[in-house]
Design a protein around this motif. Structure first.
Motif, PDB file in Angstrom:
ATOM      1  N   ILE A  13       0.834  -1.200   0.000  1.00 43.54           N
ATOM      2  CA  ILE A  13       0.000   0.000   0.000  1.00 43.54           C
ATOM      3  C   ILE A  13       0.869   1.251   0.000  1.00 43.54           C
ATOM      4  CG2 ILE A  13      -1.647   1.350   1.367  1.00 43.54           C
ATOM      5  CD1 ILE A  13      -2.847  -1.314   2.310  1.00 43.54           C
ATOM      6  N   ALA A  14       1.927   1.253   0.816  1.00 44.97           N
ATOM      7  CA  ALA A  14       2.825   2.419   0.880  1.00 44.97           C
ATOM      8  C   ALA A  14       3.434   2.710  -0.480  1.00 44.97           C
ATOM      9  CB  ALA A  14       3.913   2.176   1.920  1.00 44.97           C
ATOM     10  N   ALA A  15       3.894   1.673  -1.159  1.00 47.64           N
ATOM     11  CA  ALA A  15       4.502   1.863  -2.474  1.00 47.64           C
ATOM     12  C   ALA A  15       3.494   2.433  -3.467  1.00 47.64           C
ATOM     13  CB  ALA A  15       5.064   0.543  -2.984  1.00 47.64           C
ATOM     14  N   ILE A  16       2.292   1.867  -3.484  1.00 43.49           N
ATOM     15  CA  ILE A  16       1.273   2.318  -4.435  1.00 43.49           C
ATOM     16  C   ILE A  16       0.871   3.766  -4.158  1.00 43.49           C
ATOM     17  CG2 ILE A  16      -1.132   1.976  -5.148  1.00 43.49           C
ATOM     18  CD1 ILE A  16      -0.634  -1.050  -4.746  1.00 43.49           C
ATOM     19  N   LEU A  17       0.687   4.104  -2.891  1.00 45.23           N
ATOM     20  CA  LEU A  17       0.304   5.473  -2.543  1.00 45.23           C
ATOM     21  C   LEU A  17       1.379   6.478  -2.952  1.00 45.23           C
ATOM     22  CD1 LEU A  17      -1.296   5.096   1.020  1.00 45.23           C
ATOM     23  CD2 LEU A  17      -2.471   5.490  -1.148  1.00 45.23           C
ATOM     24  N   CYS A  18       2.619   6.033  -2.907  1.00 45.28           N
ATOM     25  CA  CYS A  18       3.730   6.934  -3.239  1.00 45.28           C
ATOM     26  C   CYS A  18       4.177   6.817  -4.697  1.00 45.28           C
ATOM     27  CB  CYS A  18       4.901   6.672  -2.293  1.00 45.28           C
ATOM     28  SG  CYS A  18       4.525   7.056  -0.561  1.00 45.28           S
ATOM     29  N   GLY A  19       3.385   6.116  -5.504  1.00 43.70           N
ATOM     30  CA  GLY A  19       3.679   6.036  -6.928  1.00 43.70           C
ATOM     31  C   GLY A  19       4.864   5.183  -7.277  1.00 43.70           C
ATOM     32  N   LYS A  20       5.171   4.207  -6.445  1.00 49.51           N
ATOM     33  CA  LYS A  20       6.307   3.327  -6.700  1.00 49.51           C
ATOM     34  C   LYS A  20       5.816   1.901  -6.937  1.00 49.51           C
ATOM     35  CE  LYS A  20       9.577   6.073  -4.036  1.00 49.51           C
ATOM     36  NZ  LYS A  20      10.603   6.096  -2.971  1.00 49.51           N
ATOM     37  N   PRO A  21       6.543   1.114  -7.721  1.00 49.56           N
ATOM     38  CA  PRO A  21       6.104  -0.267  -7.970  1.00 49.56           C
ATOM     39  C   PRO A  21       6.247  -1.128  -6.713  1.00 49.56           C
ATOM     40  CG  PRO A  21       8.266   0.118  -8.936  1.00 49.56           C
ATOM     41  CD  PRO A  21       7.786   1.452  -8.453  1.00 49.56           C
ATOM     42  N   PRO A  22       5.215  -1.854  -6.353  1.00 50.86           N
ATOM     43  CA  PRO A  22       5.334  -2.741  -5.187  1.00 50.86           C
ATOM     44  C   PRO A  22       6.171  -3.965  -5.509  1.00 50.86           C
ATOM     45  CG  PRO A  22       3.195  -3.021  -6.215  1.00 50.86           C
ATOM     46  CD  PRO A  22       3.869  -1.886  -6.945  1.00 50.86           C
ATOM     47  N   ARG A  23       6.650  -4.613  -4.473  1.00 46.12           N
ATOM     48  CA  ARG A  23       7.411  -5.840  -4.675  1.00 46.12           C
ATOM     49  C   ARG A  23       6.502  -6.932  -5.233  1.00 46.12           C
ATOM     50  NH1 ARG A  23      10.809  -6.818   0.827  1.00 46.12           N
ATOM     51  NH2 ARG A  23       8.738  -7.416   1.531  1.00 46.12           N
ATOM     52  N   PRO A  24       7.061  -7.881  -5.975  1.00 46.80           N
ATOM     53  CA  PRO A  24       6.249  -9.002  -6.471  1.00 46.80           C
ATOM     54  C   PRO A  24       5.612  -9.747  -5.300  1.00 46.80           C
ATOM     55  CG  PRO A  24       8.412  -8.983  -7.522  1.00 46.80           C
ATOM     56  CD  PRO A  24       8.478  -7.987  -6.413  1.00 46.80           C
ATOM     57  N   PRO A  25       4.421 -10.299  -5.487  1.00 47.24           N
ATOM     58  CA  PRO A  25       3.760 -11.022  -4.387  1.00 47.24           C
ATOM     59  C   PRO A  25       4.569 -12.236  -3.951  1.00 47.24           C
ATOM     60  CG  PRO A  25       2.622 -11.384  -6.478  1.00 47.24           C
ATOM     61  CD  PRO A  25       3.617 -10.297  -6.719  1.00 47.24           C
ATOM     62  N   ALA A  26       4.612 -12.435  -2.664  1.00 47.36           N
ATOM     63  CA  ALA A  26       5.347 -13.571  -2.095  1.00 47.36           C
ATOM     64  C   ALA A  26       4.382 -14.447  -1.306  1.00 47.36           C
ATOM     65  CB  ALA A  26       6.477 -13.076  -1.196  1.00 47.36           C
ATOM     66  N   ALA A  27       4.759 -15.680  -1.099  1.00 50.86           N
ATOM     67  CA  ALA A  27       3.924 -16.594  -0.327  1.00 50.86           C
ATOM     68  C   ALA A  27       3.862 -16.135   1.125  1.00 50.86           C
ATOM     69  CB  ALA A  27       4.487 -18.008  -0.408  1.00 50.86           C
ATOM     70  N   PRO A  28       2.694 -16.216   1.744  1.00 51.60           N
ATOM     71  CA  PRO A  28       2.590 -15.852   3.163  1.00 51.60           C
ATOM     72  C   PRO A  28       3.336 -16.848   4.027  1.00 51.60           C
ATOM     73  CG  PRO A  28       0.573 -16.906   2.417  1.00 51.60           C
ATOM     74  CD  PRO A  28       1.417 -16.700   1.191  1.00 51.60           C
ATOM     75  N   TRP A  29       3.813 -16.387   5.172  1.00 53.68           N
ATOM     76  CA  TRP A  29       4.485 -17.323   6.068  1.00 53.68           C
ATOM     77  C   TRP A  29       4.116 -17.025   7.517  1.00 53.68           C
ATOM     78  CZ3 TRP A  29       8.430 -15.708   9.501  1.00 53.68           C
ATOM     79  CH2 TRP A  29       8.940 -14.432   9.295  1.00 53.68           C
ATOM     80  N   PHE A  30       4.351 -18.004   8.351  1.00 53.73           N
ATOM     81  CA  PHE A  30       3.933 -17.978   9.747  1.00 53.73           C
ATOM     82  C   PHE A  30       5.025 -18.648  10.579  1.00 53.73           C
ATOM     83  CE2 PHE A  30       0.796 -19.080   6.632  1.00 53.73           C
ATOM     84  CZ  PHE A  30      -0.292 -18.257   6.839  1.00 53.73           C
ATOM     85  N   TRP A  31       4.936 -18.482  11.900  1.00 53.33           N
ATOM     86  CA  TRP A  31       5.852 -19.234  12.756  1.00 53.33           C
ATOM     87  C   TRP A  31       5.215 -19.516  14.106  1.00 53.33           C
ATOM     88  CZ3 TRP A  31       6.067 -13.960  12.633  1.00 53.33           C
ATOM     89  CH2 TRP A  31       6.240 -13.283  13.839  1.00 53.33           C
ATOM     90  N   SER A  32       5.720 -20.536  14.783  1.00 53.20           N
ATOM     91  CA  SER A  32       5.244 -20.896  16.108  1.00 53.20           C
ATOM     92  C   SER A  32       6.416 -21.449  16.913  1.00 53.20           C
ATOM     93  CB  SER A  32       4.131 -21.957  16.016  1.00 53.20           C
ATOM     94  OG  SER A  32       3.717 -22.358  17.305  1.00 53.20           O
TER      95      SER A  32
END
Length: 420
Positions: free
Chosen positions: A312-331
């Motif tokens: 969202i920050a990148a888009i609002l500031c007119g910059k290309p966002p990073r490519p989508p990455a797989a979500p991750w979690f930890w426990s």
């Protein structure tokens, strides 16, 4: 978007803080206001059920940023304040302090709340020794009950429930985990991983009961405390404390009241925009289409919320966002560091790499020859490689995947993209 416009963020969690600081770093020069109902300085939530609950982490170490950092970057932080409404035509939010705050762009980072236990809801009032775990205040309450020999009943065998159980047993408490399904982690892991964690907890002294349906709760004479949990099959578990971890409800009521599209959370497009172009949403409350999995997802994960925020920050500031990455979690439980990348729903087989009887192995969730998701236990290097397998939608040789004599990086180099 004019970089001198006003950005208002509803929420003070990990995603909200990441958005505010990322927007500044990306060139946003206008006012930024964060509004959250939690009275505390923004803090990390994952340690609440782990290191903070067990006493290994101090409160100060939970801070997401130093207290001075917000002022230094001219980020206005309003804590202990609830946003009670959104007036979309005037582009204003209404707060519990009775004032109106204008926005040029509004971001909903409202997170979620614990799903309540129906048997407790029937009482219609707060119970002094029944807890949910979402805030630092919740963790403080649970920690205050920890004492050797005391009895704690954990309702729910997901990650939160098991992390609480691990923290409680280390303090010398008598711990019972009640799980409705026939195994722990049933919604998020393969049976192989469930059996491993059930065995590990049992060896530590936790009494795990699966296939349990709760009949009701027994209360103290003044109805202020739960003294026992009764099950449908007639078992009774005495309790000095109860912790409930049975799921999360996305906080989407604010958006719904404003007329935004809702479906298991706030519906957003691939740019995290809601049905109102001036409003975005991120994190646990946002439901969006995943290019990786080709379906709508709502992901409850701190790294996912932070990734949404950076986008969202990148888009609002007119910059290309990073490519989508797989979500991750930890426990973290005991000396086990579990890291999961990807979503395993829809898998048709699993490949185990290593010995599940040991404390170091990986489980790959497969759809044909494509890796949908990976669980790693005490294998940080394989976790990092697994991110590439999942994000790249790579097709692999399953026999090689299960053979530890074949390096995972070599499997990646020999794989090919899933073009479906």
């Amino acid at each position: 978007m004019n970089l001198h416009n006003r950005l208002v963020i509803v929420g003070t969690g990990c995603g909200a803080v990441e958005l505010a600081f990322s927007a500044r770093a990306s060139g946003w020069e206008g006012p930024i206001t964060m509004i959250g109902d939690d009275p505390s300085q923004p803090y990390q939530r994952p340690p609440l059920s782990k290191a903070f609950l067990s006493g290994d982490t101090a409160e100060e170490a939970l801070h997401l940023r130093s207290p001075d950092a917000y002022g230094n970057l001219k980020i206005e932080l309003l804590t202990g304040v609830t946003v009670e409404g959104i007036e979309r035509t005037q582009q204003q939010v209404l707060t519990s302090r009775g004032n109106r705050i204008s926005y040029d762009h509004l971001v909903l980072a409202t997170g979620g709340r614990p799903r309540p236990l129906p048997e407790a809801e029937k009482v219609g009032k707060n119970l002094k020794n029944l807890f949910y775990l979402r805030t630092k205040s919740d963790a403080d309450g649970i920690k205050s009950t920890f004492a050797p020999g005391k009895k704690i009943v954990v309702i729910g065998g997901g990650y939160i429930g098991l992390e609480v159980a691990a923290s409680a047993i280390k303090t010398g408490m008598k711990v019972v985990v009640l799980q409705r399904d026939d195994r722990v982690l049933s919604r998020v892991a393969a049976p192989e991983l469930s059996r491993f964690y059930e065995s590990y907890h049992a060896d530590a002294g936790v009494n795990i009961k699966t296939g349990i349906n709760i009949e009701g709760l027994e209360f103290s004479d003044d109805n202020s405390r739960v003294v026992a949990v009764q099950t449908v099959d007639g078992e009774r578990f005495e309790s000095d404390a109860i912790v409930v971890g049975i799921g999360l409800i996305p906080n989407s009521e604010l958006a719904a009241d404003a007329g935004l599209k809702i479906n298991d959370g706030v519906v957003v497009d691939t740019n995290m925009r809601t049905s109102d172009e001036h409003i975005s949403a991120l994190g646990d409350c946002a439901n969006y289409y995943s290019e990786l999995y080709k379906r709508d997802v709502r992901i409850e994960s701190v790294p996912n919320a932070q990734e949404n925020a950076r986008k969202i920050a990148a888009i609002l500031c007119g910059k290309p966002p990073r490519p989508p990455a797989a979500p991750w979690f930890w426990s973290d439980q005991y000396d086990l560091a579990l890291k999961k990348v990807g979503l395993q729903e829809g898998y048709d087989s699993v490949v185990v790499r290593g010995d599940v009887g040991s404390k170091s192995f990986s489980i790959f969730y497969m759809l044909g020859n494509r890796v949908l998701s990976v669980d790693t236990v005490n294998r940080p290097v394989e976790f990092n490689h697994s991110k590439k397998l999942v994000t790249g939608r790579l097709l692999v040789d399953k026999a090689a995947l299960g053979d530890e004599s074949v390096a995972l990086k070599d499997i990646i180099e020999a794989s090919r993209d899933d073009i479906k």
